[in-house]
Design an enzyme around this catalytic site. Sequence first.
Site, PDB file in Angstrom:
ATOM      1  N   ASP A 165       0.819  -1.212   0.000  1.00 52.46           N
ATOM      2  CA  ASP A 165       0.000   0.000   0.000  1.00 52.46           C
ATOM      3  C   ASP A 165       0.854   1.263   0.000  1.00 52.46           C
ATOM      4  O   ASP A 165       0.397   2.318   0.415  1.00 52.46           O
ATOM      5  CB  ASP A 165      -0.954   0.016   1.196  1.00 52.46           C
ATOM      6  CG  ASP A 165      -2.037   1.089   1.059  1.00 52.46           C
ATOM      7  OD1 ASP A 165      -2.445   1.367  -0.074  1.00 52.46           O
ATOM      8  OD2 ASP A 165      -2.442   1.665   2.085  1.00 52.46           O
ATOM      9  N   ASP A 203      -2.349  -6.236  -5.027  1.00 49.10           N
ATOM     10  CA  ASP A 203      -1.762  -4.897  -5.215  1.00 49.10           C
ATOM     11  C   ASP A 203      -0.245  -4.888  -5.345  1.00 49.10           C
ATOM     12  O   ASP A 203       0.344  -3.833  -5.586  1.00 49.10           O
ATOM     13  CB  ASP A 203      -2.142  -3.938  -4.082  1.00 49.10           C
ATOM     14  CG  ASP A 203      -3.624  -3.644  -4.024  1.00 49.10           C
ATOM     15  OD1 ASP A 203      -4.340  -4.026  -4.958  1.00 49.10           O
ATOM     16  OD2 ASP A 203      -4.066  -3.047  -3.032  1.00 49.10           O
ATOM     17  N   ASP A 355     -15.673  -1.468   4.286  1.00 48.03           N
ATOM     18  CA  ASP A 355     -14.494  -0.698   3.922  1.00 48.03           C
ATOM     19  C   ASP A 355     -14.230   0.424   4.922  1.00 48.03           C
ATOM     20  O   ASP A 355     -13.217   1.107   4.829  1.00 48.03           O
ATOM     21  CB  ASP A 355     -14.680  -0.073   2.537  1.00 48.03           C
ATOM     22  CG  ASP A 355     -14.895  -1.115   1.452  1.00 48.03           C
ATOM     23  OD1 ASP A 355     -14.427  -2.248   1.617  1.00 48.03           O
ATOM     24  OD2 ASP A 355     -15.535  -0.786   0.430  1.00 48.03           O
TER      25      ASP A 355
END
Length: 375
Positions: A165, A203, A355
């Site tokens: 991230d 990611d 979320d």
Amino acid sequence: MVAAASLVVAAGAVAGVLAAFDDRSAPDEAAPAEVSASPRLAPLPAVPTPSAPATPGSASPTSSPSEHRRKSPAPPRTDTKRERATVTGRLYRHPDSQVLAWVRSHAGDPRHAVIASRIAEQPAAVWFADYAPDTVTARVAAVTSGGAALGRVPVVVPYAIPGRDCGGHSQGGAPDLDAYDAWIDRFAAGLGSGEVIVVLEPDSVAQTECLSAGDRADRFASLARAGRVLKSANPRARVYFDAGHSGWNPPATQAAWLRQAGAASPESSDGIFSNVSNFHTTADEVAYDRRVLDALGGPAGLGAIIDTSRNGNGAPADGEWCDPSGRRLGRTPTLSTGASRIDAYLWVKLPGESDGCKGRPGTFTASYAYDLASS
């Protein structure tokens, strides 16, 4: 590009540690499993409770990461010319998840029947988001052996790459790439010998713009090594690499990075995955994944898996990523897609885990789950 990353992994701040010690959950929420000590952006599916308290693992070797990249990694496989067998059968539903915990404890809730039948009965991936080397082998083995006992295919998600991230809310994982390599070795030791799908580091490829060229090359070398280690530990493991999603990087750019990360090599990879924790339609992801695979090259047998957990209505037009309203469940998880080069539709993200807008980040929120399941 951090904004694009937010579209992939969904939002939230430090849910892991705080929620694990807070037993005052609202009736709408199920307490998260006590697993991850790492703050994270992605609301993650539950991971099996460690058989022993997680303790910090041994430190990484004293060699520098760049030096370690040049060391001999896992031995290469010798059967790279064989045809890749497609994973068949039924997916495994792990019994320890937040939605199942909520269903068991809220039998009288009017939303119970919808959530139980449309979400809780479906298999979902099991994430390993904490850096706990001393317990990871046993915890992975608990999932894979559970699947093997039922003759079903588990889906596991290693999520501990350093610098994940780009240092944002999902930061955490292993302290450096040497430690990560050692963690992957221990992760692989729990894979067993049955069929298993590995969604390798969401990611980790799509979100590398924050890394220098040297750090990016080191990360990609570690990912390629991880694929080789996982497939060497269990030849029936199917390992998939991060392709982001159709609203992020251009296919050619994503394919170039994937190639550097080993995704075109059958020694490391069985293909790519996309749309993890996102909302893009299955049709858009199928088209995008095929373009990435075309640009990637490699064996014709490489395929793709798509996270369909919340993409039933597609992505919001305004780009909202935090529990956007009007979303709904996508296709149920299956290993029989009927679409060429698409190996599976999976629920990598567990529907109903917030979320951070409709519930506390990372917690199963019944109102959100009910909205997804009933819309």
